[in-house]
Design an enzyme around this catalytic site. Structure first.
Site, PDB file in Angstrom:
ATOM      1  N   GLU A 191       0.820  -1.218   0.000  1.00  0.00           N
ATOM      2  CA  GLU A 191       0.000   0.000   0.000  1.00  0.00           C
ATOM      3  C   GLU A 191       0.857   1.273   0.000  1.00  0.00           C
ATOM      4  OE1 GLU A 191      -3.170   0.116   2.887  1.00  0.00           O
ATOM      5  OE2 GLU A 191      -3.549   2.241   2.503  1.00  0.00           O
ATOM      6  N   LYS A 210      -7.748  -0.194  11.237  1.00  0.00           N
ATOM      7  CA  LYS A 210      -7.122  -0.615   9.966  1.00  0.00           C
ATOM      8  C   LYS A 210      -5.850   0.202   9.754  1.00  0.00           C
ATOM      9  CE  LYS A 210      -6.353  -0.968   5.367  1.00  0.00           C
ATOM     10  NZ  LYS A 210      -5.401  -0.193   4.554  1.00  0.00           N
ATOM     11  N   ASP A 266       3.170 -14.895  12.175  1.00  0.00           N
ATOM     12  CA  ASP A 266       1.841 -15.246  11.665  1.00  0.00           C
ATOM     13  C   ASP A 266       0.928 -14.017  11.822  1.00  0.00           C
ATOM     14  OD1 ASP A 266      -0.778 -16.149  11.448  1.00  0.00           O
ATOM     15  OD2 ASP A 266      -0.376 -18.065  12.440  1.00  0.00           O
ATOM     16  N   HIS A 306      -1.924  10.821   0.062  1.00  0.00           N
ATOM     17  CA  HIS A 306      -2.167   9.492  -0.477  1.00  0.00           C
ATOM     18  C   HIS A 306      -2.130   9.500  -1.998  1.00  0.00           C
ATOM     19  CE1 HIS A 306      -4.069   5.517  -0.493  1.00  0.00           C
ATOM     20  NE2 HIS A 306      -3.684   5.463   0.755  1.00  0.00           N
TER      21      HIS A 306
HETATM   22  P1  NDP Z   1       7.126 -24.132  16.578  1.00  0.00           P
HETATM   23  O1  NDP Z   1       6.323 -25.376  16.467  1.00  0.00           O
HETATM   24  O2  NDP Z   1       8.059 -23.821  15.471  1.00  0.00           O
HETATM   25  O3  NDP Z   1       7.874 -24.180  17.981  1.00  0.00           O
HETATM   26  C1  NDP Z   1       8.858 -23.275  18.363  1.00  0.00           C
HETATM   27  C2  NDP Z   1      10.239 -23.854  18.132  1.00  0.00           C
HETATM   28  O4  NDP Z   1      11.208 -22.916  18.554  1.00  0.00           O
HETATM   29  C3  NDP Z   1      10.456 -25.139  18.901  1.00  0.00           C
HETATM   30  O5  NDP Z   1      10.994 -26.085  18.011  1.00  0.00           O
HETATM   31  C4  NDP Z   1      11.512 -24.749  19.944  1.00  0.00           C
HETATM   32  O6  NDP Z   1      12.459 -25.755  20.136  1.00  0.00           O
HETATM   33  C5  NDP Z   1      12.220 -23.612  19.257  1.00  0.00           C
HETATM   34  N1  NDP Z   1      12.885 -22.718  20.203  1.00  0.00           N
HETATM   35  C6  NDP Z   1      14.197 -22.408  20.175  1.00  0.00           C
HETATM   36  N2  NDP Z   1      14.511 -21.541  21.130  1.00  0.00           N
HETATM   37  C7  NDP Z   1      13.390 -21.289  21.824  1.00  0.00           C
HETATM   38  C8  NDP Z   1      13.081 -20.437  22.927  1.00  0.00           C
HETATM   39  N3  NDP Z   1      13.999 -19.706  23.527  1.00  0.00           N
HETATM   40  N4  NDP Z   1      11.805 -20.376  23.347  1.00  0.00           N
HETATM   41  C9  NDP Z   1      10.842 -21.099  22.732  1.00  0.00           C
HETATM   42  N5  NDP Z   1      11.078 -21.927  21.696  1.00  0.00           N
HETATM   43  C10 NDP Z   1      12.343 -22.029  21.240  1.00  0.00           C
HETATM   44  O7  NDP Z   1       6.196 -22.875  16.716  1.00  0.00           O
HETATM   45  P2  NDP Z   1       5.109 -22.471  17.747  1.00  0.00           P
HETATM   46  O8  NDP Z   1       4.745 -23.536  18.721  1.00  0.00           O
HETATM   47  O9  NDP Z   1       5.572 -21.179  18.293  1.00  0.00           O
HETATM   48  O10 NDP Z   1       3.857 -22.259  16.796  1.00  0.00           O
HETATM   49  C11 NDP Z   1       3.844 -21.213  15.855  1.00  0.00           C
HETATM   50  C12 NDP Z   1       3.428 -21.732  14.509  1.00  0.00           C
HETATM   51  O11 NDP Z   1       2.144 -22.365  14.603  1.00  0.00           O
HETATM   52  C13 NDP Z   1       3.275 -20.649  13.490  1.00  0.00           C
HETATM   53  O12 NDP Z   1       3.840 -21.088  12.277  1.00  0.00           O
HETATM   54  C14 NDP Z   1       1.758 -20.498  13.351  1.00  0.00           C
HETATM   55  O13 NDP Z   1       1.433 -20.023  12.062  1.00  0.00           O
HETATM   56  C15 NDP Z   1       1.281 -21.901  13.557  1.00  0.00           C
HETATM   57  N6  NDP Z   1      -0.098 -22.124  14.026  1.00  0.00           N
HETATM   58  C16 NDP Z   1      -0.906 -21.120  14.480  1.00  0.00           C
HETATM   59  C17 NDP Z   1      -2.180 -21.394  14.953  1.00  0.00           C
HETATM   60  C18 NDP Z   1      -3.010 -20.269  15.497  1.00  0.00           C
HETATM   61  O14 NDP Z   1      -2.558 -19.153  15.575  1.00  0.00           O
HETATM   62  N7  NDP Z   1      -4.263 -20.532  15.894  1.00  0.00           N
HETATM   63  C19 NDP Z   1      -2.701 -22.778  14.977  1.00  0.00           C
HETATM   64  C20 NDP Z   1      -1.744 -23.747  14.518  1.00  0.00           C
HETATM   65  C21 NDP Z   1      -0.497 -23.437  14.052  1.00  0.00           C
HETATM   66  P3  NDP Z   1      12.189 -26.976  21.105  1.00  0.00           P
HETATM   67  O15 NDP Z   1      11.140 -27.807  20.467  1.00  0.00           O
HETATM   68  O16 NDP Z   1      13.493 -27.641  21.194  1.00  0.00           O
HETATM   69  O17 NDP Z   1      11.739 -26.413  22.417  1.00  0.00           O
END
Ligand code: NDP
Length: 422
Positions: free
Chosen positions: A81, A261, A277, A376
């Site tokens: 935009e 917005k 996200d 704009h």
């Molecule tokens: P991930 O599944 O990628 O988990 C976070 C990763 O970061 C883990 O693998 C974790 O490692 C790693 N990590 C490394 N350092 C850290 C730290 N300091 N603190 C925390 N984690 C760390 O992502 P999320 O669980 O955050 O989920 C986000 C994703 O889910 C986005 O892609 C989103 O689009 C999607 N999503 C969103 C939904 C919604 O908004 N309703 C529903 C479903 C999915 P380790 O495993 O070793 O701890």
């Protein structure tokens, strides 16, 4: 950092990249990503989502000299935009001159829920769940041990009975410290692990177990205080009208939607650049805007007549992450994070909420001043010129001619391009 960025908007792309290099904020690796316009490669994209047929690009811009909590940032924006980046730069400059944005991260935890139905005695069920709180928290932690090892994990459980159209639901809310992650997958894993125990405790049936995007445990406040004179000529009058505009956005839902917005013109652009996200952020903030039972503008502006200042404030959920999801995958996201000096999740959230307040200030200042269209349409002329077939060599001339037109539209742009090409 200030001086080297002056007149950034007037420079060509190579000159801008030179400024970034001079600013010494990006590593050699990330500079080379920028210089070579390196984007997400096809194989990577193909592994991220389904049915991939290519990659899709958008302009990548920056707002320099953006001051949050006494630190200066070069903020990455991804938006299609026109005028969003210019407006944020303008408002950011006014606030920087006034001491910058001050923020407070009120909390940073995520909430998920398990909904149960077909429960004969809901009061008894709630009682049993609360009595088993420690065991349930332990079960959640055991389902995602790596977050516990990092220092995070399940923190609390709350329970509610909700009724809708003759159906009673017992809803169990799990509150988790997800540290640097947004935590959707973490929460979903933990919540699903609670299903069996909860069905047995309540003698009911689980309907679903999922993260909630109503992120009321991830609130961030950003504030700014702008001396009237920093708003330009008639600063006090403008500030009074901005205060009225803020009240109007609380009173009228038609205005509130557009007010917010405008805030998300900035927030979404930076959320996308940061690889987070943006649907989750929109869902969190838009639902929070209706927290008092009526959808309202998220920001508040008021005049402090004694101090001769315009005071702006916004509190909003901002459950962004510095790790997880696709953050570590997209090369441009890595550059964006590099520009921001690789912020942790709380710092990124503070920058984002401040960007929202800056964008809001720019929009209100234009709306209650000259009107939004003046600025704009200047930038819109560029989009029209491109659509009409202007090239890099003649676009400036065509935009200049187009601005003189009484009716600035695609037809008039096409006529000018034809004239120039003769
Ligand atoms: P991930 O599944 O990628 O988990 C976070 C990763 O970061 C883990 O693998 C974790 O490692 C790693 N990590 C490394 N350092 C850290 C730290 N300091 N603190 C925390 N984690 C760390 O992502 P999320 O669980 O955050 O989920 C986000 C994703 O889910 C986005 O892609 C989103 O689009 C999607 N999503 C969103 C939904 C919604 O908004 N309703 C529903 C479903 C999915 P380790 O495993 O070793 O701890």
């Amino acid at each position: 950092m200030g001086k080297i960025w002056s007149g950034f908007y007037k420079k060509n792309i190579n000159e801008r990249l030179e400024v970034i290099e001079q600013a010494d904020i990006l590593s050699e690796e990330y500079l080379s990503v920028l210089k070579n316009n390196e984007v997400l490669d096809f194989d990577m994209a193909n592994n991220m989502v389904e049915n991939v047929i290519g990659t899709f690009s958008l302009p990548f811009s920056v707002v320099p000299n953006f001051v949050v909590d006494d630190k200066e940032y070069v903020v990455p924006f991804v938006t299609e935009e026109p005028s969003v980046v210019a407006a944020c730069s303008n408002a950011g400059k006014i606030v920087a001159k006034s001491g910058g944005f001050k923020t407070e991260v009120l909390d940073r935890k995520m909430v998920g829920h398990v909904a149960l139905y077909n429960i004969a005695d809901t009061d008894e069920a709630v009682e049993r769940i609360l009595q088993s709180k420690d065991l349930l928290l332990k079960t959640a932690d055991e389902a995602y041990p790596s977050i516990v090892a990092r220092g995070g994990g399940a923190r609390d459980i709350e329970v509610k009975v909700l009724s809708e159209d003759g159906t009673d639901f017992v809803v169990v809310y799990l509150i988790v410290d997800t540290l640097e992650a947004m935590g959707a997958n973490m929460l979903n894993t933990m919540l699903e692990a609670l299903k069996v125990s909860l069905e047995s405790l309540t003698e009911g049936v689980v309907l679903m177990a999922i993260l909630s995007n109503y992120a009321t445990r991830s609130l961030v406040t950003a504030k700014c205080a702008i001396p009237f004179e920093n708003l330009g000529e008639n600063g006090e009058y403008l500030a009074q009208r901005i205060e009225l505009a803020s009240k109007f956005a609380k009173a009228d839902v038609y205005r509130a939607a557009t007010h917010n917005k405008g805030i998300f013109n900035g927030i979404d652009s930076v959320v996308i650049a940061s690889g987070n996200d943006w649907r989750a952020i929109e869902a969190a903030c838009q639902s929070y805007a209706a927290k008092d039972g009526k959808y309202q503008g998220l920001s508040t502006w008021r005049c402090d007549e004694e101090a001769k200042m315009l005071i702006g404030e916004i509190t909003s959920p901002m459950p962004v992450a510095s790790v997880g999801g696709s953050i570590g995958i997209n090369p441009t996201v890595k550059v964006s994070r590099g520009l921001l000096n690789n912020p942790d999740a709380k710092t990124l959230a503070s920058i984002l909420v401040s960007v929202g307040l800056a964008q809001n200030l720019a929009a209100l200042k234009a709306l209650v001043g000259d009107g939004i269209q003046k600025g704009h349409m200047k930038l819109h002329a560029k989009s029209l010129a491109i659509l009409a077939g202007a090239t890099n060599d003649n676009i400036e001339l065509i935009v200049e001619e187009l601005r003189k037109e009484k009716h600035m539209n695609l037809a008039s742009a096409k006529k000018i391009v034809e004239r120039c090409n003769k």
